[in-house]
Design an enzyme around this catalytic site. Structure first.
Site, PDB file in Angstrom:
ATOM      1  N   ASP A   1      12.771   4.428   3.429  1.00  0.00           N
ATOM      2  CA  ASP A   1      11.850   3.539   4.143  1.00  0.00           C
ATOM      3  C   ASP A   1      12.514   2.877   5.345  1.00  0.00           C
ATOM      4  O   ASP A   1      11.958   2.851   6.443  1.00  0.00           O
ATOM      5  CB  ASP A   1      11.332   2.446   3.203  1.00  0.00           C
ATOM      6  CG  ASP A   1      10.570   3.030   2.028  1.00  0.00           C
ATOM      7  OD1 ASP A   1      10.312   4.247   2.037  1.00  0.00           O
ATOM      8  OD2 ASP A   1      10.258   2.262   1.102  1.00  0.00           O
TER       9      ASP A   1
ATOM     10  N   ALA B   1       0.827  -1.209   0.000  1.00  0.00           N
ATOM     11  CA  ALA B   1       0.000   0.000   0.000  1.00  0.00           C
ATOM     12  C   ALA B   1       0.862   1.261   0.000  1.00  0.00           C
ATOM     13  O   ALA B   1       0.374   2.360   0.223  1.00  0.00           O
ATOM     14  CB  ALA B   1      -0.926   0.007   1.212  1.00  0.00           C
TER      15      ALA B   1
END
Ligand code: ADP
Ligand code: MG
Length: 368
Positions: free
Chosen positions: A157, A108
């Protein structure tokens, strides 16, 4: 050290999109959603991996056999890649039983992959007393994802999952990897930041990502700078005049204005003017949609609908072509904004998006 439980969060990027591979600025914060690993050291050189989020039983791999290109191509490549990267860098991680359970939505754009890598690194760091710092672990996790999994991601990330702190967004300079924690306390100001997971991932996204990267490199080369980070905001108009290709011009304009938007958001947050970041987020969306061309109808629908329903700002977040958007609201308007987005998706015939508030949360940690 004894066996235990570790957790690492997913992340959402507040501002600074497609800047990481241009040596620029990003500003993620950690989600309350985490990947948790229950881990035990084992001394037979076997890595036993199991995930409650994946159908099927445990997978056993021999640590000594791990090598890029030899992975199974599935989810186990992420933790196996971390063990490989640790060992390749000379850190004596070895066998372990690793059982994962995650509340981070996968695929997502919320970095379930980094959460999985970072929690693995953290557990092995403790189990084998490797003494690694978080930034170092983040870099090795990135290497696992780039080389072992084969996904060409930047450093954001893993750094977000490893280094974020509660109530803050993390300003990361992707060139020198310096970081700064920027206060981002939404609740105290009666604000909410909603994540809208569109549940869409358009199939061509990987190829388009590669094209954008190549276009940015072409832009930097044409301008004679090492990376687009080196084009100053004040010199943007002059730089654009020197570029013939309208596509490259759009890419350059996005990256340069986006780095500037990160600086503007930092200034506003440090001045306590959190509401005022709304329009900057919305500007960022327009830039990603029109100049960088990585949005899609579903992401545009979230942004347009949320703004029409009274949101303070909204933008796509992550790579684009699907994934998630973020929406800044005054908390009392959240139900109206949420309802409007759900209705708009229903009448457009799209699948129902998943909408949840995101509180800036802590980075990876040992739980017990
Ligand atoms: P994102 O990082 O945005 O969620 P990615 O495609 O980078 O999307 O990573 C998603 C992949 O990471 C999944 O397809 C799966 O292979 C792996 N993954 C993430 N979390 C888990 C988990 N808890 N258990 C097993 N695999 C996971
Ligand atoms: Mg990922």
């Amino acid at each position: 050290m004894s066996d235990g439980v570790w957790a690492a969060p997913g992340r959402v990027n507040l501002i600074g999109e497609h800047t990481d591979y241009n040596d620029g600025f990003v500003m993620p914060f950690a989600l309350p959603h985490t990947t948790v690993v229950t881990a035990a050291r084992r001394d037979d050189g076997v890595l036993r991996l199991h995930s409650a989020n994946v159908e099927g039983g445990a997978v056993e791999l021999r640590v000594g056999d791990l090598a890029p290109g030899r992975g199974a191509g599935g989810w186990t490549d992420y933790p196996a890649g971390v063990v490989w990267a640790l060992r390749e860098a000379g850190h004596p991680a070895a066998g372990a039983d690793l059982h994962y359970e995650s509340t981070v939505p996968t695929g997502a754009g919320l970095s379930s992959s980094a959460a999985l890598e970072v929690v693995t690194a953290l557990a092995l760091n403790d189990l084998y007393e490797l003494g690694l710092e978080r930034c170092r672990m983040a870099r090795l996790c990135r290497r696992a994802e780039n080389v072992y999994v084969g996904a060409p991601t930047g450093i954001m990330d893993q750094t977000a999952s490893a280094c974020c702190t509660d109530g803050h967004a993390l300003h990361l300079d992707t060139r020198d990897l310096s970081q700064r924690q920027i206060p981002f306390d939404l609740a105290a100001l009666g604000l909410e930041l909603l994540v809208v997971d569109t549940r869409v991932k358009h199939a061509h996204s990987d190829g388009e990502y590669g094209k954008r990267r190549a276009g940015c490199e072409a832009g930097a080369a044409a301008l004679g700078v090492p990376a687009l980070r080196d084009v100053p905001y004040e010199g943007l108009a002059r730089a654009l005049d020197r570029l013939d290709d309208p596509e490259v011009r759009g890419l350059v304009r996005h990256v340069v204005t986006e780095n500037h938007r990160v600086e503007r958001v930092i200034g506003l947050l440090e001045a306590g003017e959190v509401r005022a970041i709304g329009p900057v987020l919305t500007e960022g969306h327009a830039s990603l949609r029109d100049d960088f061309r990585v949005s899609c109808p579903e992401l545009d629908l979230v942004v347009d609908t949320a703004l029409a329903a009274g949101a303070l700002g909204a933008r796509m977040t992550g790579g684009g072509f699907g994934g998630s958007a973020i929406v800044l609201t005054d908390a009392p308007t959240t139900p109206t904004v949420t309802k409007s987005v759900l209705e708009a998706f229903a009448s457009a015939g799209h699948a129902e998006p998943r909408i949840f508030p995101a509180t800036p949360s802590r980075g990876a940690t040992r739980v017990s």
